[in-house]
Design an enzyme around this catalytic site. Structure first.
Site, short mmCIF file in Angstrom:
data_model
loop_
_atom_site.label_atom_id
_atom_site.label_comp_id
_atom_site.label_asym_id
_atom_site.label_seq_id
_atom_site.Cartn_x
_atom_site.Cartn_y
_atom_site.Cartn_z
N THR A 6 36.38 49.69 42.07
CA THR A 6 36.13 49.32 40.69
C THR A 6 34.96 48.35 40.67
OG1 THR A 6 37.07 48.25 38.74
CG2 THR A 6 37.94 47.55 40.87
N GLU A 14 43.15 49.02 38.24
CA GLU A 14 44.17 48.31 38.99
C GLU A 14 45.58 48.75 38.63
OE1 GLU A 14 41.52 47.09 37.65
OE2 GLU A 14 40.53 45.67 38.97
N LYS A 64 37.21 29.63 24.25
CA LYS A 64 38.37 28.76 24.28
C LYS A 64 38.00 27.45 23.61
CE LYS A 64 39.79 31.19 28.36
NZ LYS A 64 39.40 31.42 29.76
N TRP A 109 42.16 30.59 21.53
CA TRP A 109 41.25 31.57 22.09
C TRP A 109 40.69 32.41 20.94
CZ3 TRP A 109 43.97 33.88 27.08
CH2 TRP A 109 44.08 32.86 28.03
#
Lengths: 546, 546
Positions: B181, B328, B441, B446
């Protein structure tokens, strides 16, 4: 490097199945008899309270917790809470005799019992034969007093306990459930299943029932109502699947046809499963005539789906089809799935479909099925050759509790022996033709006793028929028939043998299948529960031939 | 007794998935570009011959076997034969630069390479950088000569070998596949999956896609054509599922829109999956206008499903919906499933459905998804609060090959960190709003940079917008915007800040989200592949603010 070290090992535990409907806040309900309606958050909260009750009662890893209840939300709670606590759920077959119930509870080692008020008389009769039992909890639908010596009453205890915040984590090979299977001979035998097996079985059931695209299917939009008792092989595993999907579920309590029919309509049930007898009872109930059943899907198991029942259900628009499995297999092995690659373009597709719906069906994902002779050689997949059905799947009982001999026989040659005789056709459809103990082994061939009985029953003079194998020095065994004639009808042995011979001449059955003798009798030997007593008939046939 | 000893341990191995279509003699085909058509028995025979070729080449347990091909029946053969032989299939990303291809093949330890003739120039350029590679096999569609030093040509070797009768048995935790990846920074990272993980992923995909009952579905009656490259995360796992079901499968070879459209029609394709760009290309191809697409079901992944594309596909009758996952995660984590318990009775159901189809969706069976803050505390599931998406499933890479630091970061706190920022609503629907590295942030919150960019783009004068976070002593970070105005249009910084402030005043976004600065620029910084270069912009913003 070939095997890997995982920083996190995902364990296949039953508790995982309950996480999905909660995380997704399913707005569906778990309904009991139409009265009690639980949301999924309520259900999950009760499971955690059940965990608290189990802790209060001293249940730990491996503790056997027996359950005697009708199909209910409480039983579903036990399906989750008991294994999630690391304990083992013992599902008591309430239809057994009190002696057998006592034997199975005691043999399982159950220390805790949850019992519905309806079974208190049975419990009273056997209580002294259950020395290992140290805690009993009452389940009740009505205002029955808690008997002396009981730990309490289910709802009261759920309300009073401090709920278990988190269930323990443990190995996926941990035992989760156990129950007893009864044969025609010998004592009941305990089978057992692990968390890994039940989680995989859940995925296998869902994958299998959604595989065809022509029949079957199970989704979040369905409403599920089991008509198989929940003590019977995890109600075929469907309650775990239905709960994981957060489906609307309906549990009927004590089985009463009028209640079932009412719930079927009021709750808009779309998916059920049952034995043929129950389906027959429902379809022929007077109240069933006025009901639209065309959105209903029913898996038939337990015994073969008879053609008249299949046709009657199809005529009502029901998607009816067979499934096959047994206590030892968790249970689902095969489903009678329709396939477009076979049916498309057939001249009489509707007729062909009936044949496929009645078959035991196609093995589900990860299910391997073989039909083998006594030396475990595969017999041809030609739809005619018969062999014993043996299987490997990820969800098979490792054996029978405390019975190494029976366990070794079950697992002879590394494959689980079903004790059933079947055929597999070129497309992989399994059909069951007999039980191993009833099949007639003659001249190197296995002849289905049930198949011969069906042929004899097509003779106009025959009312009842039974065929057994009797020992024969030259052929191993030879078929011998017992026939009851219809009142006022006549047929002699030669005519009846000729009737079977004609089918052999036509190539429909082996020429070895024609019975040596056809005994005309007044009645057939039957067991106390009305099944053919082939053991007695074999004795009689041997005596007669000697 | 809590854990049991099994007389037979069923191993979750990829070879098990191939048994079902063979035992059931599927009459469907595996089709390559419409020319090559394999029956399932032919396919299985070729897999066994492939096993023979691997043996001949000296591949054993753990040997890395690299594959460079277009989507094809050969790739599907490799999906099975290589892991079934105990070797590890390394799926080379043919879209990487030659340097990256060399790095990934070498880093994987590949000793054997199967390479399509189209990639011979790339191989020639990097061959000397692959010292571990000892055998190369040519794959060809046309009559290309086998280069010197090659072990042979795929079809010739398949024909010449003695097929492997039986593949070996081994532990289900054995490695099966690996691939690399690529992020925006650093070297490609190798992920890896075991047999157990891929078998469970197959069941999870099938269970997940059949779960809704309102959208999705995958059955034996479907015709499957992937439009995601097979080197890309196992083509999302669908080829394993399609093969297990014995489905009709169509592989397109090198991606050419006109070929895809022709196969879509001629092969009556019903199920595909692809990234939005491909779907856009197909729907807007001139030849697409005359085609009936109303039987097509398409899962969109790789990046978010844009509303215009969703609407355009729905207007053509396509069952389009999003899915979410990553390299993943094997990859499928969520599917955008519709639910009757939410939609039934909504006043504007069609509009609501679009919103749900565009969401990342609901976690599939056995998939746990959390959104967490930096201390791994869960943030509320209110559809507004954002957190990093972390997950646990039975099919996650144990880490990155030979990269313990990145592996530890991936698995921080025992949960796999996706690097994505998302929301979860009260019904469990996940929506991705940003990447962790781009989220701003500020003041303990967030803020999605993408969300702010979307707001700026609703201003009539704004042509392009990018928002980055810059370090701030008091607030941690503060948002700074870069805006390109439309030609001939005007707006000053105050007006643009006011435009965002109005949304904050309306409660749509946090009041901390209003950018401190809005820089009017001629062009936005972009990377070589045309993506926003936020790293460069952060540097510029910091310089500008200093």
């Amino acid at each position: 490097m070939t095997e890997v070290t995982e920083p996190f090992r995902y364990r296949l535990l039953i508790g995982q199945l309950l996480k999905m409907p909660i995380a997704q806040a399913s707005r569906r309900e778990i309904v009991y008899r139409g009265d009690t309606r639980l949301t999924y958050p309520q259900f999950a909260a009760r499971v955690h309270r059940f965990g608290g009750v189990l802790r209060d009662l001293g249940a730990g890893m491996g503790t056997r917790v027996a359950f005697m209840d009708w199909d209910s939300h409480r039983y579903l709670e036990a399906y989750f809470a008991v294994p999630m606590a690391g304990a083992v759920l013992m599902m008591v077959n309430i239809r057994l005799s009190p002696e057998q119930i006592a034997y199975t509870i005691d043999h399982s080692g159950a220390e805790i019992l949850f019992v519905h008020a309806d079974f208190l008389p049975v419990l009273a009769a056997i209580r002294e034969r259950l020395p290992k039992l140290r805690q009993v909890v009452l389940i009740r639908d009505d205002d029955i007093a808690v008997p002396e010596g009981f730990a309490g009453e289910y709802e009261t205890m759920l309300a009073a306990t401090a709920p278990l915040d988190a269930f323990p984590e443990f190995d996926e090979d941990t035992l989760a459930t156990t129950f007893y299977t009864t044969g025609t001979t010998g004592l009941p035998k305990g089978v057992m299943f692990t968390h890994r097996q039940l989680v995989l079985h859940t995925l296998m059931v869902l994958t299998g029932i959604n595989m065809s695209g022509l029949n079957g299917g199970l989704s979040r939009e369905d409403v599920y109502m089991p008509l198989t008792p929940m003590f019977h092989v995890h109600a075929w595993g469907f309650p775990y699947a239905a709960t994981m999907l957060g489906m609307q579920q309906v549990y009927v309590g004590r089985f009463l046809p009028e209640v079932v029919l009412r719930l079927l309509v009021e709750e808009r049930v779309t998916v059920s499963h049952c034995v043929p007898t129950i389906m027959h009872m429902i379809l022929n109930a007077p109240a069933a005539k006025a009901i639209d059943l065309s959105r209903w899907r029913v898996v038939i198991g337990g015994s073969a789906l008879p053609r008249p029942l299949c046709e009657q259900a199809l005529a009502r628009g029901i998607d009816i089809f067979a499934g096959y499995g047994m206590s030892e297999t968790c249970p689902v092995m095969t489903l009678a799935q329709l396939r477009g690659d076979i049916l498309d373009g057939l001249p009489d597709r509707a007729e062909a479909e009936i044949g496929y719906r009645m078959a035991a069906g196609l093995p589900g994902p990860l299910v391997e099925v073989r039909i083998v002779d006594e030396a475990m050689n595969d017999v041809p997949h030609d739809g005619k050759s018969v062999g014993e059905v043996v299987t490997r799947t990820p969800a098979l009982t490792p054996g029978y509790a405390g019975n190494p001999e029976a366990s070794a026989a079950l697992w002879r040659g590394g494959w689980l022996h079903t004790g059933d005789i079947g055929t597999i056709d070129a497309d992989g459809y399994l059909r069951i033709v007999d039980r191993v103990k009833d099949v007639i082994k003659t001249g190197g061939e296995w002849i289905s006793s049930i198949g011969l009985e069906e042929i004899l029953l097509t003779h106009p003079a025959v009312s009842e028929a039974a065929v057994v194998g009797v020992a024969d020095e030259r052929w191993g065994e030879r078929p011998v028939a017992f026939v009851v004639l219809r009142a006022g009808m006549e047929a002699d042995e030669a005519a009846l043998r000729g009737h079977v011979q004609a089918r052999a001449d036509a190539g429909a059955i082996s020429r070895y299948a024609v019975p040596d003798r056809v005994h005309l009798v007044e009645t057939l030997d039957k067991t106390s529960v009305g099944k053919l007593d082939k053991k007695a008939m074999r004795a009689r046939a041997t005596g007669g031939a000697a």
